[in-house]
Design a protein around this motif. Structure first.
Motif, PDB file in Angstrom:
ATOM      1  N   THR A   1       1.027  -1.524  -0.064  1.00 44.08           N
ATOM      2  CA  THR A   1       0.478  -0.199  -0.389  1.00 44.08           C
ATOM      3  C   THR A   1       0.832   1.589   0.113  1.00 44.08           C
ATOM      4  OG1 THR A   1      -1.941  -1.414   1.153  1.00 44.08           O
ATOM      5  CG2 THR A   1      -1.902   1.484   1.359  1.00 44.08           C
TER       6      THR A   1
ATOM      7  N   PRO B   1      -2.466   4.418  -1.201  1.00 41.60           N
ATOM      8  CA  PRO B   1      -3.723   4.355  -0.929  1.00 41.60           C
ATOM      9  C   PRO B   1      -4.720   4.376  -1.680  1.00 41.60           C
ATOM     10  CG  PRO B   1      -2.559   6.499   0.568  1.00 41.60           C
ATOM     11  CD  PRO B   1      -2.057   6.027  -0.891  1.00 41.60           C
ATOM     12  N   ASP B   2      -4.886   5.487  -2.322  1.00 38.74           N
ATOM     13  CA  ASP B   2      -5.572   5.420  -3.522  1.00 38.74           C
ATOM     14  C   ASP B   2      -5.928   3.941  -4.546  1.00 38.74           C
ATOM     15  OD1 ASP B   2      -6.113   8.314  -3.457  1.00 38.74           O
ATOM     16  OD2 ASP B   2      -4.675   8.303  -5.118  1.00 38.74           O
TER      17      ASP B   2
ATOM     18  N   LEU C   1      -6.834   1.314  -2.869  1.00 37.64           N
ATOM     19  CA  LEU C   1      -7.831   0.742  -1.904  1.00 37.64           C
ATOM     20  C   LEU C   1      -8.939   0.683  -2.355  1.00 37.64           C
ATOM     21  CD1 LEU C   1      -6.173   0.344   1.371  1.00 37.64           C
ATOM     22  CD2 LEU C   1      -6.071  -1.426   0.444  1.00 37.64           C
ATOM     23  N   TRP C   2      -9.267   2.587  -2.652  1.00 41.54           N
ATOM     24  CA  TRP C   2     -10.716   2.540  -2.765  1.00 41.54           C
ATOM     25  C   TRP C   2     -10.413   2.477  -4.148  1.00 41.54           C
ATOM     26  CZ3 TRP C   2      -9.149   3.016   1.978  1.00 41.54           C
ATOM     27  CH2 TRP C   2      -7.738   3.756   1.921  1.00 41.54           C
TER      28      TRP C   2
ATOM     29  N   PHE D   1      -5.849   4.425   7.778  1.00 40.29           N
ATOM     30  CA  PHE D   1      -5.849   4.183   6.335  1.00 40.29           C
ATOM     31  C   PHE D   1      -7.250   3.581   6.471  1.00 40.29           C
ATOM     32  CE2 PHE D   1      -1.731   2.082   4.941  1.00 40.29           C
ATOM     33  CZ  PHE D   1      -1.619   3.145   4.270  1.00 40.29           C
TER      34      PHE D   1
ATOM     35  N   SER E   1      -9.925   6.116   4.327  1.00 31.78           N
ATOM     36  CA  SER E   1     -11.044   5.628   3.533  1.00 31.78           C
ATOM     37  C   SER E   1     -12.166   6.245   3.969  1.00 31.78           C
ATOM     38  CB  SER E   1     -11.015   3.774   3.850  1.00 31.78           C
ATOM     39  OG  SER E   1     -12.619   3.778   2.652  1.00 31.78           O
TER      40      SER E   1
END
Length: 557
Positions: A233, A238-239, A241-242, A297, A301
């Protein structure tokens, strides 16, 4: 290994299984008598909740010497849960989060139980951690064992009922269909199992050791997997993940909770019972350290969701869960920093103790009608609408109507009385009789539907639009509503054709129309093959919906 201090808190009491079987069996019978046919009556549901939670608390806490304290504690737990159940049923339609509030009460009760058993009411912050640890795990094991025995008892009873059915004796079969017997039998079986298990201190200690050992074995691969996940990650951002899923927050919180459980499976209750394996201890360190990054995280989110859609009662409860996860993660980091290399496990146990007390108090506060998440969310959503952050056409009026409780309905009423572009949408939302679901805007006006009605009858069109406002998904794009027949009560049967398929619906009788009497329904005779029966093939005419000369979907008949 069983801690000597904790194991002595459970005495071998031969009368315990009989008492608990009687108490839980009587509670089950009374629950049935109070709720049978009255599941929506607030005071009856409150009495049932009191009986259920007070009886279960008694099963965990009843002791031959300290029975008065156990009785008082069980009554308090029962009263708290009865009040929450009464509030949920009595004000269910006007509350945005009655099920979350009730769940918070259950969580507070579960956390308070081992604290009471360990003597927290007398010892306060000097309560031995080993006692709390022992009761947490033995309560979980004895509860799971009692549930398993209850299920097994029902299986045995069902087998016996079938056995006697072979002799045309259906007494047991008939009993299984009686509600009072089901509640009473379950209570007796569960209470007897509780009593037997809680009399077996050595067995509970052995089972606890086995469960912790199995969980410890899982800790190593889980720790490795979470470290790899966090590294990936960090490298990809982290983008990702979304973009991959809309449910990143619950997945991350579940991983954080799993890391917490596995950490404590290795920590045990003291240094003597903790695993001597270096690999296990490193896995515990890693799992304790990754809880905070996972919680952060999850917070990131949730922040994206709030920026896109604003507050809602459900998202506020999600924020509470994230706050708790961050508190545990930060508390573990502080404990690791304070303990350094030689004493980190002891500091983690201390953090567990203080954090459990804090979460118990927080859960009780959230269960009580102190914070109105519906009102908070409503103010936030109205501010987004008034500031132009979201347009009147894209605003989620249905959420205010169905998810925000009484504050949301009041806000819609005020909007409907206004002269802004939101007034018409708000009025439509207030007129909804059931929740409609769409991926985009929840409320649609008549002119928003790209609809053709056959035959072109104004009254039929009005009825179809009334149906579509409740079920907008049936006409997401261009659609045709065609009448297929007349129902027995005089209403119209229609099919709504969209894309390459259609759905059928029954429209009510038009306002002011005479409702014909329902015709008698004749049951067709059953065909049974006999010797000499005539067997033949016939072609039966069926009706289809045709689009551009080709049939669509299944036949109507």
């Amino acid at each position: 290994m069983v801690d000597s201090g904790a194991s002595t808190t459970l005495a071998d009491w031969p009368l315990r299984p009989w008492l608990l079987a009687g108490i839980l069996g009587l509670a089950g019978l009374l629950i049935h008598l109070f709720t049978q046919g009255h599941e929506d009556t607030p005071w009856r549901v409150a009495v049932a909740a009191f009986l259920f939670f007070a009886a279960l608390s008694t099963a965990f806490t009843l002791e031959p010497v300290k029975w008065r304290g156990a009785a008082i504690f069980s009554v308090i737990i029962g009263l708290v849960m009865a009040g929450l159940a009464w509030r949920a049923v009595n004000y269910g339609e006007s509350l945005p989060d009655e099920h979350y509030g009730f769940a918070a009460g259950v969580l507070a009760s579960l956390l308070a139980l081992p604290l009471f058993q360990a003597g927290f009411a007398r010892k306060r912050l000097s309560t031995p951690y080993s006692d709390i640890h022992y009761h947490v795990w033995t309560d979980a094991i004895s509860g799971a064992g009692a549930l398993a025995f209850t299920g097994l008892a029902w299986i045995v009873f069902a087998v016996l009922s079938e056995l006697f059915h072979l002799l045309k004796i259906d007494l047991l079969r008939d009993l299984m269909g009686e509600g009072w017997f089901g509640w009473s039998f379950s209570g007796v079986a569960c209470g007897a199992a509780f009593g037997v298990l809680r009399n077996q201190t050595r067995v509970l200690g052995t089972l606890m050791s086995v469960v912790l050992l199995v969980l410890s074995l899982l800790a190593v691969p889980v720790a490795a997997g979470l470290v790899l996940f966090l590294l990936a990650t960090a490298l990809s951002g982290p983008d990702v993940l979304w973009e991959a899923t809309r449910s990143a927050t619950p997945v991350l919180l579940a991983c954080a909770a799993g890391a917490y459980v596995l950490t404590n499976a290795i920590l045990r209750d003291d240094a003597g019972s903790m695993s001597a394996s270096r690999i296990m201890r490193i896995a515990a360190l890693v799992l304790a350290a990754v809880i905070l990054p996972l919680a952060v995280f999850a917070a990131f989110s949730m922040g994206l969701r709030l920026d896109q859609h604003g507050l809602s009662p459900e998202r506020l409860w999600g924020l509470v869960a994230i706050m708790v996860a961050c508190a545990f993660g930060l508390g573990y980091w502080v404990a690791l920093a304070r303990g350094r290399k030689p004493d980190w496990a002891t500091k983690l146990r201390e953090a567990n103790f203080h954090l459990a007390i804090g979460v118990c108090a927080l859960a009780l506060l959230l269960a009580l009608p102190v914070l109105d998440f519906g009102a908070i969310s409503t103010r936030n959503q109205l501010a987004r609408l008034e500031s132009g952050e979201v347009s009147a056409e894209d605003f989620d009026y249905a959420a205010l109507r169905w998810e925000f409780g009484e504050p949301g309905v009041r806000a819609l009423t005020i909007l409907a009385r206004g002269s802004s572009g939101a007034a018409e949408y708000a009025q439509i939302a207030l007129e909804q009789e059931q929740r409609g679901y769409r991926l985009d805007r929840q409320i649609r006006r008549d002119e928003d539907f790209n609809l053709r009605v056959q035959p072109d009858d104004p009254e039929l069109r009005r009825q179809v639009l009334d149906y579509l406002r409740e079920n907008g998904w049936a006409c997401d794009q261009y659609c045709v509503a065609i009448q297929t027949g007349t129902a027995q009560d005089g209403g119209r049967e229609i099919a709504i054709v969209q894309g390459s398929g259609y759905i059928t619906a029954a429209l009510p009788v038009a306002d002011g129309a005479d409702q014909p009497p329902a015709p008698a329904i004749e049951t067709p005779p059953r065909s049974e093959l006999r010797e000499g029966s005539e067997v033949e093939i016939r072609t039966v005419e069926k009706r289809y919906i045709f689009v551009d000369g080709k049939p669509v979907g299944q036949p109507l008949d």
